[in-house]
Design an enzyme around this catalytic site. Structure first.
Site, PDB file in Angstrom:
ATOM      1  N   ASP A 223      46.679  -9.938   7.282  1.00 19.75           N
ATOM      2  CA  ASP A 223      45.453  -9.408   7.882  1.00 19.75           C
ATOM      3  C   ASP A 223      44.325  -9.531   6.861  1.00 19.75           C
ATOM      4  O   ASP A 223      44.348 -10.435   6.027  1.00 19.75           O
ATOM      5  CB  ASP A 223      45.671  -7.960   8.333  1.00 19.75           C
ATOM      6  CG  ASP A 223      44.829  -7.588   9.544  1.00 19.75           C
ATOM      7  OD1 ASP A 223      43.597  -7.759   9.471  1.00 19.75           O
ATOM      8  OD2 ASP A 223      45.385  -7.133  10.561  1.00 19.75           O
ATOM      9  N   HIS A 246      42.707 -12.875   6.015  1.00 20.57           N
ATOM     10  CA  HIS A 246      41.388 -13.053   6.621  1.00 20.57           C
ATOM     11  C   HIS A 246      40.243 -12.909   5.629  1.00 20.57           C
ATOM     12  O   HIS A 246      39.104 -12.709   6.023  1.00 20.57           O
ATOM     13  CB  HIS A 246      41.200 -12.044   7.757  1.00 20.57           C
ATOM     14  CG  HIS A 246      42.224 -12.157   8.845  1.00 20.57           C
ATOM     15  ND1 HIS A 246      42.419 -11.189   9.809  1.00 20.57           N
ATOM     16  CD2 HIS A 246      43.132 -13.130   9.121  1.00 20.57           C
ATOM     17  CE1 HIS A 246      43.394 -11.551  10.626  1.00 20.57           C
ATOM     18  NE2 HIS A 246      43.845 -12.737  10.230  1.00 20.57           N
TER      19      HIS A 246
END
Length: 346
Positions: A223, A246
């Site tokens: 993430d 990310h």
């Protein structure tokens, strides 16, 4: 037969040496968790030993104290290590600390290891916190339930003038690190890893904190690598390798009018900055330039995404200059989507 002059000098030096050693022991004490019952066999729960060693170290009335986790495999349930302490305190991790498998065995569904209410605290060592996330990811229902509760591996709450260095965080069940209410916290030489498809394994999440420095680290998660929540101010990220993950995320602000602004994010780097997303940012700006993306001419930024930005000017001259904001961009061509206020990089 009396002492010779030479013998008397040697004896005096010996007394001086012993006194000096005793002085060090009396003011700088190490609290080994094994001395408080830690088995370090990966089977017995050592969380009680961690807590007892911490309380003894925290109450040590000397110059400084250290909780030492020597090499070995330690199983630990939920642990809350808090101050204030009587003197600067360190937690030195040399071994492997593992969380219980699955989700049912942790009494606190939102935390595993917590350090809080500390000043002049240092977490260091070459050891590892392993969240055993592989046993929990299949049970993650956060995509269906926004009120889901999963344990963050490490929480650092209300730390001042402190340092986190050298440690590793592997396979968190949820976020690896959550920082809340901290001031002047330096984070360096960390290695944070989780599988690329692991859900919600943010590397470092920051909220309501000021003066956070993250440097010389590797963050590879499923993430956001670094996520800035409301109230994040003066955040410096330098020489950090991201991926998979990310990148840096600033978002989920503005849903509540009481959300605190994010101010002063700086990302200097000698390498290419790429795969950074700015999404769902709403609020006000104290300056007319609400969005500033300034990248290196030699190594331009790549794969930058900007979407759903709504920032209006509310500075001291708003009545004269109006509420419209502007953007400043150089050496970057971001991918734009959604609403753009101000118009960004056009």
């Amino acid at each position: 037969m009396g002492f010779s002059s030479y013998s008397q000098q040697a004896f005096s030096l010996l007394v001086l040496f012993i006194t000096s050693v005793k002085g060090i022991d009396a003011t700088n004490r190490v609290f080994n968790v094994k001395d408080f019952g830690a088995a370090a066999d990966g089977i017995k729960d050592d969380s009680k030993a961690f807590g007892t060693a911490w309380r003894e170290a925290c109450n040590w009335d000397g110059i400084e104290s250290t909780v030492l986790v020597t090499p070995g495999k330690y199983l630990s349930n939920f642990v809350e290590l808090e101050g204030p302490c009587k003197a600067p305190i360190s937690f030195q991790l040399q071994g492997l600390v593992q969380a219980p498998t699955g989700l049912s065995k942790l009494p606190d569904k939102q935390s595993w290891i917590t350090f809080q209410y500390l000043r002049h605290f240092t977490l260091s060592g070459e050891g590892t916190f392993h969240g055993q996330g592989e046993t929990a990811w299949p049970l993650n229902q956060c995509h269906k339930n926004s009120d889901c509760q999963l344990p963050t591996s490490m929480r650092f709450n209300f730390l001042n003038d402190s340092t986190i260095t050298g440690i590793k965080s592997v396979g968190s069940k949820y976020f690896h690190i959550n920082i809340l209410g901290c001031y002047n916290l330096k984070i360096n030489d960390l290695k944070i890893t989780a599988h690329a498809d692991s859900p919600n394994t943010n590397g470092i999440h920051i909220g309501r904190s000021n003066g956070i420095e993250i440097s010389h680290s590797v963050i590879a998660t499923g993430d956001d690598c670094v996520c800035l929540g409301q109230g994040s101010k003066n955040i410096l990220v330098s020489d950090v390798f991201f991926g998979p993950g990310h990148g840096i995320s600033v978002g989920r602000l503005g849903k509540d009018t009481k959300d605190e602004e994010v101010v002063g994010l700086t990302v200097p780097s000698q390498v290419k900055i790429s795969n950074v997303r700015f999404n769902n940012i709403r609020g006000t700006s104290a300056t007319k330039v609400a969005v500033s993306l300034v990248c290196s001419q030699k190594i331009p930024c790549q794969n930058i995404e900007i979407g759903n930005i709504n920032l209006v000017y509310n500075g001291v001259n708003v009545k004269v200059e109006g509420p419209e904001t502007t953007s400043l961009c150089s050496n970057v061509k971001p991918t734009l989507f959604g609403k753009q206020i101000p118009a960004t990089c056009v």
